[in-house]
Design a protein around this motif. Structure first.
Motif, mmCIF file in Angstrom:
data_model
loop_
_atom_site.group_PDB
_atom_site.id
_atom_site.type_symbol
_atom_site.label_atom_id
_atom_site.label_comp_id
_atom_site.label_asym_id
_atom_site.label_seq_id
_atom_site.Cartn_x
_atom_site.Cartn_y
_atom_site.Cartn_z
ATOM 1 N N ARG A 1 0.849 -1.184 0.000
ATOM 2 C CA ARG A 1 0.000 0.000 0.000
ATOM 3 C C ARG A 1 0.889 1.240 0.000
ATOM 4 O O ARG A 1 1.900 1.287 0.702
ATOM 5 C CB ARG A 1 -0.899 0.010 1.233
ATOM 6 C CG ARG A 1 -1.802 1.245 1.332
ATOM 7 C CD ARG A 1 -2.670 1.194 2.579
ATOM 8 N NE ARG A 1 -3.404 2.443 2.773
ATOM 9 C CZ ARG A 1 -4.153 2.717 3.853
ATOM 10 N NH1 ARG A 1 -4.279 1.811 4.823
ATOM 11 N NH2 ARG A 1 -4.768 3.878 3.953
ATOM 12 N N ILE A 2 0.495 2.244 -0.765
ATOM 13 C CA ILE A 2 1.199 3.518 -0.794
ATOM 14 C C ILE A 2 0.393 4.516 0.040
ATOM 15 O O ILE A 2 -0.754 4.838 -0.296
ATOM 16 C CB ILE A 2 1.376 4.043 -2.237
ATOM 17 C CG1 ILE A 2 2.111 3.014 -3.100
ATOM 18 C CG2 ILE A 2 2.106 5.382 -2.227
ATOM 19 C CD1 ILE A 2 3.494 2.651 -2.620
ATOM 20 N N TRP A 3 0.983 5.016 1.091
ATOM 21 C CA TRP A 3 0.242 5.842 2.039
ATOM 22 C C TRP A 3 0.200 7.313 1.637
ATOM 23 O O TRP A 3 -0.762 8.020 1.993
ATOM 24 C CB TRP A 3 0.854 5.687 3.435
ATOM 25 C CG TRP A 3 0.618 4.324 4.006
ATOM 26 C CD1 TRP A 3 1.311 3.182 3.732
ATOM 27 C CD2 TRP A 3 -0.413 3.957 4.924
ATOM 28 N NE1 TRP A 3 0.784 2.120 4.426
ATOM 29 C CE2 TRP A 3 -0.276 2.566 5.172
ATOM 30 C CE3 TRP A 3 -1.440 4.656 5.567
ATOM 31 C CZ2 TRP A 3 -1.120 1.869 6.039
ATOM 32 C CZ3 TRP A 3 -2.272 3.957 6.437
ATOM 33 C CH2 TRP A 3 -2.107 2.588 6.655
ATOM 34 N N ASP A 4 1.216 7.806 0.972
ATOM 35 C CA ASP A 4 1.230 9.203 0.523
ATOM 36 C C ASP A 4 1.183 9.238 -0.997
ATOM 37 O O ASP A 4 2.123 8.791 -1.665
ATOM 38 C CB ASP A 4 2.485 9.922 1.024
ATOM 39 C CG ASP A 4 2.418 10.190 2.517
ATOM 40 O OD1 ASP A 4 1.596 11.021 2.929
ATOM 41 O OD2 ASP A 4 3.187 9.540 3.266
ATOM 42 N N ARG A 5 0.095 9.771 -1.502
ATOM 43 C CA ARG A 5 -0.130 9.775 -2.938
ATOM 44 C C ARG A 5 -0.552 11.174 -3.387
ATOM 45 O O ARG A 5 -1.148 11.934 -2.628
ATOM 46 C CB ARG A 5 -1.242 8.773 -3.303
ATOM 47 C CG ARG A 5 -0.885 7.332 -3.000
ATOM 48 C CD ARG A 5 -2.047 6.380 -3.231
ATOM 49 N NE ARG A 5 -3.084 6.534 -2.197
ATOM 50 C CZ ARG A 5 -4.294 7.026 -2.408
ATOM 51 N NH1 ARG A 5 -4.643 7.431 -3.619
ATOM 52 N NH2 ARG A 5 -5.164 7.110 -1.413
ATOM 53 N N PRO A 6 -0.263 11.530 -4.644
ATOM 54 C CA PRO A 6 -0.717 12.825 -5.155
ATOM 55 C C PRO A 6 -2.216 12.821 -5.390
ATOM 56 O O PRO A 6 -2.836 11.757 -5.543
ATOM 57 C CB PRO A 6 0.043 12.972 -6.472
ATOM 58 C CG PRO A 6 0.342 11.569 -6.902
ATOM 59 C CD PRO A 6 0.525 10.777 -5.628
ATOM 60 N N ALA A 7 -2.805 14.020 -5.431
ATOM 61 C CA ALA A 7 -4.241 14.129 -5.697
ATOM 62 C C ALA A 7 -4.582 13.568 -7.074
ATOM 63 O O ALA A 7 -5.629 12.942 -7.263
ATOM 64 C CB ALA A 7 -4.682 15.588 -5.581
ATOM 65 N N GLU A 8 -3.695 13.793 -8.048
ATOM 66 C CA GLU A 8 -3.854 13.238 -9.387
ATOM 67 C C GLU A 8 -2.707 12.269 -9.648
ATOM 68 O O GLU A 8 -1.544 12.602 -9.397
ATOM 69 C CB GLU A 8 -3.839 14.347 -10.443
ATOM 70 C CG GLU A 8 -5.009 15.317 -10.339
ATOM 71 C CD GLU A 8 -6.352 14.648 -10.663
ATOM 72 O OE1 GLU A 8 -6.345 13.704 -11.478
ATOM 73 O OE2 GLU A 8 -7.362 15.067 -10.092
ATOM 74 N N PRO A 9 -3.004 11.063 -10.152
ATOM 75 C CA PRO A 9 -1.925 10.091 -10.377
ATOM 76 C C PRO A 9 -0.849 10.630 -11.313
ATOM 77 O O PRO A 9 -1.125 11.418 -12.229
ATOM 78 C CB PRO A 9 -2.656 8.899 -11.015
ATOM 79 C CG PRO A 9 -4.075 9.030 -10.568
ATOM 80 C CD PRO A 9 -4.337 10.511 -10.482
ATOM 81 N N VAL A 10 0.374 10.227 -11.075
ATOM 82 C CA VAL A 10 1.490 10.585 -11.947
ATOM 83 C C VAL A 10 1.266 9.960 -13.323
ATOM 84 O O VAL A 10 0.964 8.760 -13.423
ATOM 85 C CB VAL A 10 2.813 10.076 -11.336
ATOM 86 C CG1 VAL A 10 3.955 10.189 -12.335
ATOM 87 C CG2 VAL A 10 3.127 10.834 -10.056
ATOM 88 N N PRO A 11 1.399 10.732 -14.418
ATOM 89 C CA PRO A 11 1.270 10.135 -15.753
ATOM 90 C C PRO A 11 2.334 9.070 -16.000
ATOM 91 O O PRO A 11 3.515 9.279 -15.697
ATOM 92 C CB PRO A 11 1.466 11.338 -16.697
ATOM 93 C CG PRO A 11 1.131 12.535 -15.872
ATOM 94 C CD PRO A 11 1.578 12.197 -14.479
#
Length: 320
Positions: free
Chosen positions: A154-164
């Motif tokens: 699981r990735i706990w810190d993610r951007p609001a919009e996924p990285v392209p």
């Protein structure tokens, strides 16, 4: 309007100097930057290979440029690690980071001492890796058993919009196949007819997102100097697949390129002492439909090139 970016070549320049170079590139007018994630250079003469992910954090923090990186998940890097790294950079620098995910080269992947798979296996491993990364970016807890094994990641810190996640390709077939998953397509300078076919194959298969081109070039005050730079630094990069995928070390590339001559280098690198000629070449690439073009000057000393192109080339490319 086409975006013109700076290619930061980790294989040729130390990470400390390369950070200064990309800052210099921004000052003279480059609008973006990209790099490739290597652990091995293409030649002993290049002599560098800093850690791209460490460097990217510093480069994003000390410029305002948008950055991309070419990476191969699946062997040297587990895709959960790449999902973690890309999500962190995307969260820290919203809208300023993309990753191009490819099937890899033995020169970088052999360090794991795992078997170097055939191309079809590598391609299937890549597609599985992309799916895992996308699921992790979406916030899923991922368990998976296939080419890649994952246990409750699981990735706990993610951007609001996924990285392209965009697709690197050098062939029409790979461009067409990548359309099923990619957010864009990146390739290198090749004959115009080949580039047109790649673009058409990608778009006709439903490919979305930007079209990105990396252009290898050599400029110097004289033609002889420009050719000498390209011969010294980039003659190991003239081989077509599968040789360029399968050689394992800089020594092997140097041995294979001993008899490479100027014609082969000129086919891979745009060599000219004329900034007008470089301007013409770059305009021709833009006319093919590329949204972003990254200039890779193949010399190791970037300073004079950056000043000259910042004065004589970039303003004419971006005007109007």
């Amino acid at each position: 309007m086409t975006v013109y970016g700076f290619h930061a070549s980790h294989e040729q320049i130390s990470p400390r100097q390369l950070l200064l170079d990309v800052q210099h590139a921004e000052r003279v007018g480059f609008q973006a930057a990209m790099c490739s994630d290597h652990i091995e250079p293409w030649s002993e003469r290049q002599g560098h290979s800093g850690h791209a992910w460490t460097w990217l954090g510093a480069a994003l923090a000390t410029t305002s440029l948008r950055f991309g990186v070419v990476n191969a998940p699946g062997q040297r890097y587990h895709p959960a690690v790449i999902a973690h790294a890309t999500a962190t950079l995307g969260q820290m620098f919203p809208g300023r980071f993309w990753a191009a995910l490819g099937s890899g080269e033995n020169m970088n992947e052999h360090v794991t001492n795992d078997i170097w798979p055939d191309k079809e296996s590598r391609q299937r491993r890549l597609e599985e890796s992309v799916d895992i990364i996308r699921r992790l970016h979406a916030g899923e807890t991922v368990t998976h058993d296939g080419f890649i094994r994952v246990d409750r990641a699981r990735i706990w810190d993610r951007p609001a919009e996924p990285v392209p996640l965009i697709a690197p390709a050098v062939s029409v077939e790979t461009a067409r196949r990548s359309a099923a998953w990619a957010d864009g397509l990146v390739t290198i300078n090749q004959p115009h007819d080949k580039l047109r076919k790649m673009i058409a194959a990608y778009r006709d298969a439903g490919g979305r997102g930007p079209l990105v081109l990396q252009v290898h070039l050599s400029w110097a005050p004289t033609e002889d100097e420009a050719l000498a730079i390209a011969m010294d630094q980039w003659r190991t990069n003239t081989f077509a697949p599968p040789l360029c995928w399968d050689l394992a070390t800089a020594d092997e590339f140097d041995e294979a390129s001993r008899d490479v001559g100027p014609d082969a280098v000129r086919a891979a690198v745009r060599v000219s002492a004329s900034t007008d000629q470089h301007l013409l070449w770059l305009r021709e690439y833009a006319a093919l439909g590329f949204d972003e073009i990254y200039l890779h000057y193949v010399g190791q000393d970037q300073s004079t090139y950056l000043d000259v192109f910042g004065r004589d080339v970039l303003p004419l490319l971006t005007e109007g």
